[in-house]
Design a protein around this motif. Structure first.
Motif, mmCIF file in Angstrom:
data_model
loop_
_atom_site.group_PDB
_atom_site.id
_atom_site.type_symbol
_atom_site.label_atom_id
_atom_site.label_comp_id
_atom_site.label_asym_id
_atom_site.label_seq_id
_atom_site.Cartn_x
_atom_site.Cartn_y
_atom_site.Cartn_z
ATOM 1 N N SER A 122 53.579 59.111 41.626
ATOM 2 C CA SER A 122 54.073 57.736 41.481
ATOM 3 C C SER A 122 54.623 57.202 42.796
ATOM 4 N N GLU A 123 55.336 58.062 43.521
ATOM 5 C CA GLU A 123 55.892 57.655 44.824
ATOM 6 C C GLU A 123 54.777 57.281 45.793
ATOM 7 N N ASN A 132 45.473 55.343 44.951
ATOM 8 C CA ASN A 132 44.963 55.477 43.583
ATOM 9 C C ASN A 132 43.496 55.902 43.574
ATOM 10 N N GLU A 154 53.650 54.737 33.322
ATOM 11 C CA GLU A 154 54.305 53.918 34.331
ATOM 12 C C GLU A 154 53.291 52.936 34.900
ATOM 13 N N ALA A 156 52.624 52.411 37.946
ATOM 14 C CA ALA A 156 51.874 53.030 39.040
ATOM 15 C C ALA A 156 50.715 53.854 38.506
ATOM 16 N N VAL A 157 50.929 54.523 37.374
ATOM 17 C CA VAL A 157 49.855 55.318 36.791
ATOM 18 C C VAL A 157 48.768 54.411 36.237
#
Length: 297
Positions: A122-123, A132, A154, A156-157
Motif C-alpha cells: 500500500s505504501e 500497480n 483499501e 490503493a489495492v
C-alpha cells in the motif's frame, strides 16, 4: 565518478561478495555450498557493510552514466538487481529494500514485497506511480494474481486491480459494490469471444449483482437480460445444428452474433416452434441486418 573509479568499485564489490561466499555461514554460501565461519560473526558483518557501501556507490556511479546516456536502462537495471539480490540472499532484506527505494527499482521492490513484506504494498502504491502495473505484472508472471484479492480492502489495492477487470469485479463484490461489479461483468461478457459458457456465467453473475442493488419493483438491466436470452436462443440453434436434445450435450464454442443466431435457427428449423424462435430472436437484430431467410418467412 570517473570510469577507473567505477571499475574499482565494481571489482571491490565482486571481491567482497566472493569473500562473503568463502568465509561466512550465511544463506549466500549455503546456496553455493561454501563457508567456514559461524553466522553473525564479526567478519560476516564487516563484509556485509562493505558490500552495501561499495554496491551503493557503484550504482550511484552507474546512475550518473545512465543520466548522461552513457549506459542503457537495461544495464543499470541488471546492476541494481544484482546488488539487491546479493543483500537479500545474505539476509539483509532491509538494506535490499533501502537500495530498491533509493534507485526506485520497482520490479525489485515488487519481488521483495512478495517474498518478504506484503505490508509495504500500500505504501509503494501511494509513493510510486506505475507500481500497480509492475506488481500485477509480477503476480501474473509468478501465477499469483489471487494474492491481490487477499489484500485489505483499501483504495490503493483497488488501484492495483483497476487495469485488470477480470479480477476487479471479485473485489467489488467483496466490498458490496454490486452496481460496479455488474457493470464490469457486463463489459467482460460483451468482450468474450471464445466461450459462450463463460459468457453465460459472467452475465449470470452480473444479473445477480444488479439484483442486489435495486429495489424489488425496479427493472433489471436490459443488456444483461437480453444477453442471457440471446444465449438461450443460441442453445436452441446449436441443438438443431449439432442434432442433440439437451444443452448439456452441446460442444462449447464462441458466442454467435444475433444475426447468426437467427440465421442458424431458420436454416435448421424443423417445426413451426423453431421458426417462431427465429422470429422472436429478430428483436436483437437491427432491422437492416435481419437475414433474408427470415424476412421471406
Amino acid at each position: 565518478l570517473q570510469d577507473p573509479v567505477r571499475a574499482t568499485l565494481r571489482k571491490q564489490f565482486e571481491k567482497s561478495v566472493q569473500l562473503l561466499h568463502d568465509g561466512a555461514d550465511s544463506y549466500l554460501h549455503r546456496a553455493f555450498g561454501l563457508g567456514v565461519h559461524p553466522p553473525g560473526s564479526e567478519r560476516e558483518s564487516q563484509l556485509l557493510v562493505q558490500i552495501a557501501f561499495v554496491g551503493q556507490n557503484w550504482l550511484m556511479g552507474l546512475q550518473h552514466e545512465l543520466n548522461n546516456d552513457a549506459l542503457s536502462e537495461d544495464e543499470f537495471s541488471k546492476a541494481c538487481s544484482l546488488v539487491i539480490a546479493v543483500l537479500e540472499a545474505a539476509g539483509r532484506v532491509d538494506w535490499a529494500f533501502l537500495l530498491g527505494e533509493q534507485f526506485e527499482r520497482l520490479p525489485d521492490l515488487a519481488r521483495l514485497c512478495d517474498a518478504h513484506d506484503r505490508d509495504r504494498v500500500s505504501e509503494y502504491l501511494a509513493r510510486y506511480p506505475g507500481f500497480n502495473s509492475v506488481l500485477m505484472g509480477h503476480y501474473l508472471k509468478e501465477n499469483k494474481p489471487a494474492l491481490v484479492l487477499e489484500m485489505p480492502a483499501e483504495a490503493a489495492v483497488q488501484q492495483l486491480l483497476d487495469p485488470y477487470a477480470q479480477l476487479a469485479w471479485v473485489k467489488d463484490l467483496e466490498l458490496q459494490r454490486y452496481a460496479e461489479a455488474s457493470r464490469v461483468l457486463g463489459q467482460l461478457a460483451a468482450a468474450e469471444t471464445h466461450s459462450v459458457r463463460s459468457q453465460r456465467t459472467l452475465l449470470s453473475i452480473a444479473l445477480l449483482s444488479a439484483a442486489s442493488c435495486i429495489g424489488p419493483a425496479d427493472p433489471l438491466p436490459d443488456t444483461i437480460q437480453g444477453g442471457l436470452e440471446l444465449i438461450e436462443y443460441q442453445d436452441e440453434a446449436m441443438k438443431l445444428q449439432q442434432n442433440v436434445t439437451s444443452a448439456d450435450q452441446l460442444t462449447d464454442g464462441p458466442p454467435l452474433g444475433p444475426a447468426a443466431v437467427v440465421r442458424t435457427l431458420a436454416d435448421y428449423a424443423h417445426t413451426v416452434a423453431h421458426f417462431r424462435d427465429a422470429l422472436e430472436a429478430c428483436r436483437f437484430v437491427p432491422p437492416q441486418n435481419v437475414p433474408e431467410c427470415v424476412v421471406h418467412v
